[in-house]
Design an enzyme around this catalytic site. Structure first.
Site, mmCIF file in Angstrom:
data_model
loop_
_atom_site.group_PDB
_atom_site.id
_atom_site.type_symbol
_atom_site.label_atom_id
_atom_site.label_comp_id
_atom_site.label_asym_id
_atom_site.label_seq_id
_atom_site.Cartn_x
_atom_site.Cartn_y
_atom_site.Cartn_z
ATOM 1 N N CYS A 1 0.816 -1.164 0.059
ATOM 2 C CA CYS A 1 -0.103 -0.002 0.103
ATOM 3 C C CYS A 1 1.056 1.229 0.013
ATOM 4 C CB CYS A 1 -0.934 0.055 1.196
ATOM 5 S SG CYS A 1 -1.966 -1.387 1.318
ATOM 6 N N PHE A 2 1.601 1.522 1.047
ATOM 7 C CA PHE A 2 2.353 2.765 1.230
ATOM 8 C C PHE A 2 3.135 3.152 -0.263
ATOM 9 C CE2 PHE A 2 2.659 2.590 6.243
ATOM 10 C CZ PHE A 2 1.148 2.841 6.271
#
Ligand code: UGA
Length: 456
Positions: A260-261
């Site tokens: 995600c990040f």
């Protein structure tokens, strides 16, 4: 619709709260595993919950989108939005699903609410998903609601996060969608925040950017503590005691990984450029993360003295402990750099070894042979000059003394400061810990075995 990590945890949480859930995934292998009550992922508590809800028939796997759209009144799109070209997210899996769903909805009676749960950049639901869905389904607002409902589940504790969310964020453009979503989340005990669809999408990107920035901030400060001779955890404890800062998500480490990040921050930046707004905080978080990856390799190098010809064990390959997910794991750049520097590398992870091997061999490992995939930590450590602790799985933290004895030099680079002073003492380990100044820098491979360890 879409039963990846997030889809399955969300679906099972709804089932546990008494909703009847129908699940469809395009992959038939995933469908048959789910039907048999076997989880496709390693996730604490997931398989037990799956088996229970399959048995109660509150979680039902269907084989077609047609069946799904006929059975379910509220359809959550949980498709992946992987990194695409030029820093954008790849919307093709989501578009394909929306087209198929739209076609199926033509043959169904009654109102339906379609909810985008996938992570999409602000504006996507209103400018792409909703028009596509209306066109393919031929439905107007009287028969079709379209909303967004971002998720905030973290891997390794997805089941708990899904069952007990701290907040529910919904992006809606009409009262009926809001009523339906409020009904779906009734009984979860979480406050519901109502926004516009793009506002809700911004909450998701804002959350991940802010969290990534917190991690990067801690990583940057950890460089100071290494130089100044103090301990990052002590500094963070005092920093985080200020409620305006808070103690969480400030654990320095090898840099953030996960699906995600990095992907979200890049997509956020690209979207910022399109909209003509700044994204300096996301830029900073990414830049520090890159810097941290390089710093970790320097730290390992400084512990080893030289790497050529040394045997190095890398323990923990998942992007963090508690998951079998290796996407964007910092283990990849660490192992790659070690191999390029001439080390013999052995890797181990209690659950993510298979995923790591597949990714490694399918990517950079094709041109960098020689990594050994050990099925036990003891096997990885035998004869090693140095170990690198990348993910702090609990089984590593016990560190029995036979592991140290099996190493050529009982030296560990602890990227998570996870090995307690007691474990170090008991196992006769020398530890160089990230974020801690004045560690075991003197302990070089080949130097005498430590008779007693010191707090690093
Ligand atoms: C993250 C968010 O925490 C979730 O809220 C969000 O829903 C999810 O992304 C998503 O967008 O799907 P996740 O990627 O599973 O969840 O994992 P995190 O626990 O956030 O960890 C991300 C990375 O940061 C890991 O590599 C972890 O080791 C690192 N990290 C995290 C630190 O180095 N220090 C910390 O204090 C916290």
């Amino acid at each position: 619709m879409g039963v990846g990590y997030m889809g399955i945890a969300t679906a099972l949480a709804f089932a546990r709260r008494g909703r009847r859930v129908f699940a469809y995934d395009v992959n038939p292998r995933v469908r048959s595993r789910l039907r048999a009550g076997r989880s496709p992922y390693h996730e604490e508590g997931l398989e037990e919950l799956l088996r229970a809800e399959v048995r109660r028939r509150r979680f039902v796997v269907v084989d077609t989108v047609q069946e799904l759209s006929a059975s379910a009144q509220c359809i959550f799109l949980c498709l992946p939005t992987p990194a695409g070209r030029l820093g954008r997210i790849d919307l093709s899996p989501l578009r394909r699903a929306v087209r198929e769903l739209g076609g199926a909805l033509r043959r169904v009676h009654g109102y339906r609410l379609v909810v985008v749960k996938s992570t999409v950049v602000p504006g996507t639901t209103e400018s792409i998903v909703e028009p596509l869905l209306r066109r393919t389904s031929g439905r107007g607002v009287d028969l079709l609601g379209v909303a967004t409902n971002p998720e905030f589940l973290a891997e390794g504790r997805m089941v708990q996060d899904a069952l007990h969310p701290e907040r529910v964020v919904v992006g809606v453009s009409d009262a009926r969608s809001l009523r339906w979503l409020a009904a779906v989340y009734k009984g979860f005990g979480a406050p519901l925040f109502q926004l516009s669809p793009s506002g809700a999408e911004l909450v998701k990107y804002g959350s991940n950017s802010f969290l990534a920035l917190k991690v990067s901030f801690a990583n940057e400060i950890s460089r100071w503590t290494e130089v100044l001779g103090s301990n990052i955890d002590d500094v963070v404890r005092a920093l985080g005691a200020d409620p305006r800062i808070g103690p969480t998500f400030l654990r320095a480490g090898p840099g953030f990984g996960g699906s995600c990040f990095e992907k979200d921050l890049r997509a956020f930046r690209t979207r910022a450029e399109e909209l003509g707004v700044p994204a300096c905080a996301a830029d900073a978080a990414l830049a520090i993360n890159q810097e941290q990856t390089e710093h970790v390799s320097e730290l390992i190098q400084s512990a080893a003295g030289r790497l050529k010809g040394r045997t190095v064990a890398v323990l923990g390959l998942a992007f963090k402990a508690g998951t079998d997910d290796v996407r964007e794991s910092r283990a990849f750049p660490i192992v790659e750099r070690l191999v390029r520097d001439g080390a013999r590398v052995r890797v181990h992870d209690p659950v993510a070894l298979r995923n790591f091997r597949r990714e490694w061999n399918g990517g950079v490992g094709r041109s960098l042979p020689g990594v050994r995939f050990a099925t036990s930590a003891a096997g990885a450590l035998r004869g090693a000059d140095l170990a690198v602790l990348q993910a702090d799985w609990p089984q590593y933290l016990e560190w029995p003394s036979r592991w140290s004895q099996a190493m050529r030099t009982p030296l560990v680079v602890d990227l998570r400061r996870a090995l307690s002073p007691a474990a170090q003492e008991r196992a006769g380990l020398r530890v160089l810990a990230l974020g801690v100044g004045g560690g075991a820098r003197g302990a070089r491979p080949g130097s005498p075995r430590a008779s007693s360890s010191r707090r690093s």
